[in-house]
Design an enzyme around this catalytic site. Structure first.
Site, PDB file in Angstrom:
ATOM      1  N   SER A 106       0.795  -1.232   0.000  1.00 26.39           N
ATOM      2  CA  SER A 106       0.000   0.000   0.000  1.00 26.39           C
ATOM      3  C   SER A 106       0.824   1.276   0.000  1.00 26.39           C
ATOM      4  O   SER A 106       0.249   2.368  -0.024  1.00 26.39           O
ATOM      5  CB  SER A 106      -0.964   0.009   1.196  1.00 26.39           C
ATOM      6  OG  SER A 106      -2.040  -0.867   0.957  1.00 26.39           O
ATOM      7  N   LYS A 161      -0.169   3.713  -2.682  1.00 31.66           N
ATOM      8  CA  LYS A 161      -1.182   4.774  -2.580  1.00 31.66           C
ATOM      9  C   LYS A 161      -0.543   6.150  -2.419  1.00 31.66           C
ATOM     10  O   LYS A 161      -1.217   7.172  -2.640  1.00 31.66           O
ATOM     11  CB  LYS A 161      -2.132   4.476  -1.427  1.00 31.66           C
ATOM     12  CG  LYS A 161      -2.949   3.204  -1.614  1.00 31.66           C
ATOM     13  CD  LYS A 161      -3.952   3.013  -0.501  1.00 31.66           C
ATOM     14  CE  LYS A 161      -4.755   1.726  -0.681  1.00 31.66           C
ATOM     15  NZ  LYS A 161      -3.978   0.522  -0.362  1.00 31.66           N
ATOM     16  N   SER A 168      -6.082   3.577   4.123  1.00 36.21           N
ATOM     17  CA  SER A 168      -5.428   2.751   3.106  1.00 36.21           C
ATOM     18  C   SER A 168      -6.451   1.891   2.376  1.00 36.21           C
ATOM     19  O   SER A 168      -6.234   0.707   2.102  1.00 36.21           O
ATOM     20  CB  SER A 168      -4.337   1.864   3.724  1.00 36.21           C
ATOM     21  OG  SER A 168      -3.480   1.357   2.729  1.00 36.21           O
ATOM     22  N   LYS A 221       3.064   6.609   5.294  1.00 39.25           N
ATOM     23  CA  LYS A 221       2.183   5.557   4.783  1.00 39.25           C
ATOM     24  C   LYS A 221       2.701   4.180   5.146  1.00 39.25           C
ATOM     25  O   LYS A 221       3.894   3.898   5.071  1.00 39.25           O
ATOM     26  CB  LYS A 221       2.066   5.674   3.259  1.00 39.25           C
ATOM     27  CG  LYS A 221       1.005   4.788   2.656  1.00 39.25           C
ATOM     28  CD  LYS A 221      -0.376   5.327   2.939  1.00 39.25           C
ATOM     29  CE  LYS A 221      -1.451   4.319   2.574  1.00 39.25           C
ATOM     30  NZ  LYS A 221      -1.494   3.160   3.499  1.00 39.25           N
TER      31      LYS A 221
END
Length: 477
Positions: A60, A63, A120, A223
């Site tokens: 992820s 993203k 997320s 993140k």
């Protein structure tokens, strides 16, 4: 009959072997490769690197790029934060983590951004990609192009969410670069990554990185990511005093061990980074645009000429007699008309506002009472005249303190002429701005002032597309 006895030592070896086969071996086989990278965010200087250029599954962390492209699109007018997006069946069917969007549901674009950044959410990320490029595959290609423009030379994207897919790979170094660009290219959105929770439209969602944010002093993003193939990944940023560090880990064994390792790397970074250093922000890449934007630009450039509209009728009692414009001003108006069809309607109004009036009707006599009052009242003291600045258009918007400069010229006349031509060529982008000529030691600056920062930035980009020199002028310039 003899009974064979097995020694305790052999029994111990057998138990250890079984444990290794059942537990340790599967873990060692399935464990994701480890990589780490630490940089001084202020300068981009590398403070620690291990397997930083090994291409691995980003999970992820993907993203981050999805959001970077979304921020680009909003900044350049490709889409608004309040645009209502319809969720596709593909987006709704994405695997968790997800916001729980339903096929056909409508939601504002800003909530998709929040869900992707904080929760997320895979369904939100896919919806962002489909909204901007029509399909997730096309959006992934745009993500890869943007990555190359950012200097992420070993990154290739295949989707918008980061679930494992062949060829969907990045590196610890590349993701650290992306984190730095998010921080400095879009500081107005960076606060999203430090929110412990946020309103995502349909519900309030918690941050997947809330443990590090809560437990590490100065941490404010960025993140997390996890898949079985990737392991536990994290790009983290923290600020203490004048120092800011970005640390990236790929292939953590668990959330706890990954966070502990990232904390160690951040500590290392703060120890190795100098206390004071000149900030060198990364260069912001050129906007890639979308297919819709490209079509709009082609349509505008396709217009070659337009008919001159008829002048508006004026009342006989107030109609002035117009004289000819100077040759150079007339030529400027003609050139502006040829450049853009949108300027034709305004050209007659501009002409009427810049020509001289040679005669006017005799005004009506003032009433005697008012005349006597004016004669008997004392005359006001004369006031000193301030230094004049040439302003040829009045701004109608308050609170606008930004502007743009389109060059410095040897005399005031040339500066005024260029301002006139530019205003007529870009009526939509410069609507509400006023033209101003400022005298400097080395010449005369041609400025458009009375603009918001966003409108000034948009106007500069529109003018740059026409090969017109332009730069922003801030409130203190």
């Amino acid at each position: 009959m003899k009974v064979r006895h097995i020694s305790p030592a052999r029994i111990g070896l057998l138990v250890i072997s079984l444990l290794w086969l059942v537990v340790a071996l599967p873990l060692s086989v399935s464990a994701a490769p480890y990589a780490a990278y630490v940089m001084d965010a202020r300068t981009g200087e590398v403070l620690h690197s291990r397997n930083a250029d090994t291409r691995l599954h980003p999970a992820s962390l993907t993203k981050m790029m999805t959001l970077y492209v979304a921020f680009q699109a909003v900044e350049n007018g490709e889409i608004s934060l309040d645009t209502v997006v319809k969720i596709s069946s593909k987006a709704a069917a994405e695997q968790p983590s997800k916001l729980g969007l339903r096929s056909g549901q409508r939601i504002k674009f800003r909530y998709l951004i929040r869900a992707a950044a904080v929760k997320s959410a895979n369904d939100a990320a896919t919806a962002i990609g489909e909204t901007l490029e029509g399909s997730e595959a096309a959006f992934a290609r745009r993500m890869t192009r943007t990555a190359k423009a950012l200097g992420m030379s070993k990154t290739t994207f295949k989707n918008a969410h980061g679930l494992t897919e062949q060829g969907h790979l990045s590196t610890a170094r590349d993701m650290s670069k992306l984190g730095r660009h998010l921080l400095y290219d879009y500081p107005e959105y960076y606060n999203l990554f430090s929110r412990i929770s946020t309103d995502a439209g349909v519900k309030t969602v918690p941050n997947t990185n809330r443990r590090l944010l809560s437990n590490y002093k100065g941490a404010d993003g960025i993140k997390t990511g996890y898949t079985r193939a990737a392991g536990f990944n994290l790009v983290a940023s923290a600020e203490r005093g004048q120092e800011r560090i970005i640390a990236t880990v790929f292939g953590g064994r668990s959330t706890a061990t990954r966070n502990a390792r990232v904390a160690e790397l951040l500590d290392m970074g703060f120890k190795r980074a100098p206390s004071r250093v000149a900030l060198r922000k990364p260069a912001k890449p050129a906007y890639g645009g979308s297919r819709a934007t490209a079509k709009t630009i082609r349509v505008v450039r396709a217009v070659k000429k337009s008919l001159r509209p008829k002048a508006r009728e004026l009342r006989p009692e107030t109609a002035p007699v117009l004289v000819s414009l100077k040759d150079d001003v007339r030529q400027a108006l003609v050139e502006a008309q040829v450049n853009s069809a949108a300027n034709a309607q305004v050209a007659a109004v501009a002409s009427a506002s810049t020509v001289a009036v040679t005669r006017s009707l005799k005004p009506a006599a003032r009433p005697k009472a008012l005349l006597l009052a004016s004669l008997t009242q004392p005359k006001p003291e004369p006031r000193s005249q301030p230094k004049q600045e040439v302003v040829t258009r009045v701004s109608t918007s308050g609170g606008r303190h930004w502007g743009i400069n389109i060059g410095r010229y040897p005399n005031r006349y040339r500066a005024e002429r260029v301002l006139l031509k530019t205003a007529l060529a870009e009526m939509s982008a410069l609507d509400g701005a006023r033209r101003s000529v400022t005298e400097r030691k080395s010449g005369y600056d041609a400025n458009f002032v009375g603009m918001t920062r966003d409108s000034a930035d948009l106007a500069c980009r529109r003018l740059a597309a026409r090969n017109v020199q332009c730069f922003l002028v801030g409130p203190s310039s």
